[in-house]
Design a protein around this motif. Structure first.
Motif, PDB file in Angstrom:
ATOM      1  N   PRO A 155      18.749  28.812  50.360  1.00  0.00           N
ATOM      2  CA  PRO A 155      19.841  29.469  49.637  1.00  0.00           C
ATOM      3  C   PRO A 155      19.298  30.625  48.805  1.00  0.00           C
ATOM      4  O   PRO A 155      18.081  30.794  48.683  1.00  0.00           O
ATOM      5  N   PRO A 156      20.158  31.427  48.207  1.00  0.00           N
ATOM      6  CA  PRO A 156      19.678  32.443  47.262  1.00  0.00           C
ATOM      7  C   PRO A 156      18.873  31.812  46.139  1.00  0.00           C
ATOM      8  O   PRO A 156      19.036  30.625  45.827  1.00  0.00           O
ATOM      9  N   THR A 157      18.021  32.602  45.522  1.00  0.00           N
ATOM     10  CA  THR A 157      17.188  32.083  44.429  1.00  0.00           C
ATOM     11  C   THR A 157      17.999  31.797  43.180  1.00  0.00           C
ATOM     12  O   THR A 157      17.543  31.070  42.295  1.00  0.00           O
ATOM     13  N   ARG A 158      19.173  32.392  43.082  1.00  0.00           N
ATOM     14  CA  ARG A 158      20.050  32.203  41.922  1.00  0.00           C
ATOM     15  C   ARG A 158      21.473  32.414  42.397  1.00  0.00           C
ATOM     16  O   ARG A 158      21.697  32.819  43.548  1.00  0.00           O
ATOM     17  N   LYS A 159      22.432  32.146  41.543  1.00  0.00           N
ATOM     18  CA  LYS A 159      23.804  32.541  41.838  1.00  0.00           C
ATOM     19  C   LYS A 159      23.850  34.061  41.799  1.00  0.00           C
ATOM     20  O   LYS A 159      23.726  34.661  40.722  1.00  0.00           O
ATOM     21  N   ILE A 160      23.975  34.676  42.953  1.00  0.00           N
ATOM     22  CA  ILE A 160      23.951  36.143  43.004  1.00  0.00           C
ATOM     23  C   ILE A 160      25.168  36.686  42.265  1.00  0.00           C
ATOM     24  O   ILE A 160      26.307  36.356  42.603  1.00  0.00           O
ATOM     25  N   PRO A 161      24.951  37.524  41.249  1.00  0.00           N
ATOM     26  CA  PRO A 161      26.104  38.067  40.515  1.00  0.00           C
ATOM     27  C   PRO A 161      26.943  38.973  41.409  1.00  0.00           C
ATOM     28  O   PRO A 161      26.409  39.723  42.237  1.00  0.00           O
ATOM     29  N   VAL A 162      28.234  38.907  41.232  1.00  0.00           N
ATOM     30  CA  VAL A 162      29.180  39.723  41.986  1.00  0.00           C
ATOM     31  C   VAL A 162      29.841  40.717  41.044  1.00  0.00           C
ATOM     32  O   VAL A 162      30.357  40.336  39.986  1.00  0.00           O
ATOM     33  N   MET A 163      29.795  41.979  41.437  1.00  0.00           N
ATOM     34  CA  MET A 163      30.499  43.038  40.715  1.00  0.00           C
ATOM     35  C   MET A 163      31.631  43.543  41.595  1.00  0.00           C
ATOM     36  O   MET A 163      31.406  43.865  42.766  1.00  0.00           O
ATOM     37  N   ILE A 164      32.832  43.592  41.060  1.00  0.00           N
ATOM     38  CA  ILE A 164      33.985  44.114  41.788  1.00  0.00           C
ATOM     39  C   ILE A 164      34.500  45.340  41.054  1.00  0.00           C
ATOM     40  O   ILE A 164      34.695  45.315  39.835  1.00  0.00           O
ATOM     41  N   GLY A 165      34.701  46.418  41.820  1.00  0.00           N
ATOM     42  CA  GLY A 165      35.189  47.659  41.237  1.00  0.00           C
ATOM     43  C   GLY A 165      36.660  47.881  41.532  1.00  0.00           C
ATOM     44  O   GLY A 165      37.154  47.514  42.604  1.00  0.00           O
ATOM     45  N   GLY A 166      37.357  48.484  40.577  1.00  0.00           N
ATOM     46  CA  GLY A 166      38.757  48.819  40.785  1.00  0.00           C
ATOM     47  C   GLY A 166      39.628  48.326  39.649  1.00  0.00           C
ATOM     48  O   GLY A 166      39.185  47.573  38.784  1.00  0.00           O
ATOM     49  N   LYS A 167      40.895  48.733  39.672  1.00  0.00           N
ATOM     50  CA  LYS A 167      41.786  48.369  38.569  1.00  0.00           C
ATOM     51  C   LYS A 167      43.187  47.967  39.005  1.00  0.00           C
ATOM     52  O   LYS A 167      44.054  47.741  38.168  1.00  0.00           O
ATOM     53  N   GLY A 168      43.421  47.883  40.316  1.00  0.00           N
ATOM     54  CA  GLY A 168      44.755  47.503  40.783  1.00  0.00           C
ATOM     55  C   GLY A 168      45.135  46.116  40.302  1.00  0.00           C
ATOM     56  O   GLY A 168      44.366  45.161  40.439  1.00  0.00           O
ATOM     57  N   GLU A 169      46.337  45.987  39.755  1.00  0.00           N
ATOM     58  CA  GLU A 169      46.692  44.768  39.044  1.00  0.00           C
ATOM     59  C   GLU A 169      47.154  43.631  39.946  1.00  0.00           C
ATOM     60  O   GLU A 169      47.013  42.456  39.581  1.00  0.00           O
ATOM     61  N   GLN A 170      47.675  43.939  41.126  1.00  0.00           N
ATOM     62  CA  GLN A 170      48.230  42.882  41.966  1.00  0.00           C
ATOM     63  C   GLN A 170      47.178  42.214  42.853  1.00  0.00           C
ATOM     64  O   GLN A 170      47.282  41.018  43.143  1.00  0.00           O
ATOM     65  N   LYS A 171      46.162  42.954  43.278  1.00  0.00           N
ATOM     66  CA  LYS A 171      45.166  42.383  44.182  1.00  0.00           C
ATOM     67  C   LYS A 171      43.747  42.472  43.614  1.00  0.00           C
ATOM     68  O   LYS A 171      43.040  41.464  43.544  1.00  0.00           O
ATOM     69  N   THR A 172      43.320  43.679  43.206  1.00  0.00           N
ATOM     70  CA  THR A 172      41.932  43.828  42.772  1.00  0.00           C
ATOM     71  C   THR A 172      41.624  42.974  41.562  1.00  0.00           C
ATOM     72  O   THR A 172      40.616  42.250  41.536  1.00  0.00           O
ATOM     73  N   LEU A 173      42.453  43.029  40.533  1.00  0.00           N
ATOM     74  CA  LEU A 173      42.144  42.266  39.320  1.00  0.00           C
ATOM     75  C   LEU A 173      42.286  40.768  39.536  1.00  0.00           C
ATOM     76  O   LEU A 173      41.638  39.977  38.841  1.00  0.00           O
ATOM     77  N   ARG A 174      43.084  40.367  40.518  1.00  0.00           N
ATOM     78  CA  ARG A 174      43.103  38.932  40.852  1.00  0.00           C
ATOM     79  C   ARG A 174      41.765  38.511  41.465  1.00  0.00           C
ATOM     80  O   ARG A 174      41.252  37.426  41.177  1.00  0.00           O
TER      81      ARG A 174
END
Length: 267
Positions: A155-174
């Motif tokens: 497995p990965p050596t750690r919980k790989i951090p996830v970065m999500i870009g964007g600001k759409g309120e109905q899908k992206t921010l969910r």
């Protein structure tokens, strides 16, 4: 929202209009200067300047950075989910995570988004779709990435951090509420309270605690006063676009000094 974490500076080395040796030197210098995170971007053609100018691919470069660097975290700002099978993305991320571990934990951050630059799709034969279909694909992709991480050996050596870009309120921010360790946006300080309230609304529906979510925003064309306002709004990762071949290292030094002042004089 995590506000007790130190302020960090991420520098996005734009992989356009430069030689690879120039980027390699920039990676070395920026790590030596004390930058916290290095980013590239995931496109196939320049976004500014000569549209047919020099350009390099993201993931191949990130594998090289895993070997070249010793301390700095790194990733794409951001990876385009559309270009690669999600299970393959998970395996590439896991492999780069191990490559960068150097005897400890890996340093890779999976920054990802739905994609937007149509030329990338048209020239490389990917279906462009619509913003809605690309976001739906991102939602499916993130679920598959996490499932694949759970299945990979090792497995990965750690919980790989996830970065999500964007600001759409109905899908992206969910998706931010469901998956993200970092939320990256270009929103103005006055927009942050509303956007954070939307994330919290989705987090309640998703049953997830977002108190550890780190806010990320861009420093381009901002003054220190503007950065202070973002800091007051909860931003703790500040990213700086870095254009070559005439790299402005003095600009990076000035923002490193601002970072250290925010951290009580500590890097």
């Amino acid at each position: 929202m995590l506000t007790d974490t130190p302020v960090r500076l991420g520098v996005q080395i734009q992989p356009q209009h430069v030689t690879y040796s120039e980027m390699r030197d920039a990676v070395r210098r920026l790590e030596d200067m004390g930058v916290d995170i290095l980013f590239n971007w995931d496109h196939f053609f320049p976004l500014t300047g000569d549209p047919d100018g020099s350009h390099f691919e993201s993931w191949t470069m990130l594998g090289a950075w895993a070997e070249q660097t010793e301390r700095v975290e790194f990733g794409a700002l951001v990876n385009c989910n559309s270009y690669r099978n999600p299970d393959l993305q998970a395996d590439m991320a896991r492999t780069i995570d191990h490559m960068s571990a150097k005897g400890g934990e890996g340093r890779f951050i999976l920054g990802t988004g739905a994609g937007w630059f149509q030329k990338d799709y048209d020239e490389y034969g990917y279906e462009f779709g619509t913003p809605g279909t690309r976001l739906d694909d991102l939602a499916e992709g993130l679920a598959r990435i996490h499932a694949r991480w759970d299945a990979l050996k090792p497995p990965p050596t750690r919980k790989i951090p996830v970065m999500i870009g964007g600001k759409g309120e109905q899908k992206t921010l969910r998706l931010v509420a469901r998956y993200a360790d970092y939320w990256h946006s270009f929103v103005h300080p006055e927009e942050l309270p509303h956007k954070l309230s939307v994330i919290e609304k989705w987090a309640q529906r998703e049953g997830r605690d977002t108190s550890t979510l780190i806010l990320s925003n861009e420093l381009a064309r901002r003054t220190e006063e503007g950065a202070d306002q973002l800091f007051d709004g909860g931003v703790r990762l500040f990213t700086l676009a870095f254009r070559g071949p005439d790299y402005d290292y003095d600009l990076v030094r000035s923002w490193l000094a601002w970072r250290d002042a925010k951290n009580g004089g500590r890097p």
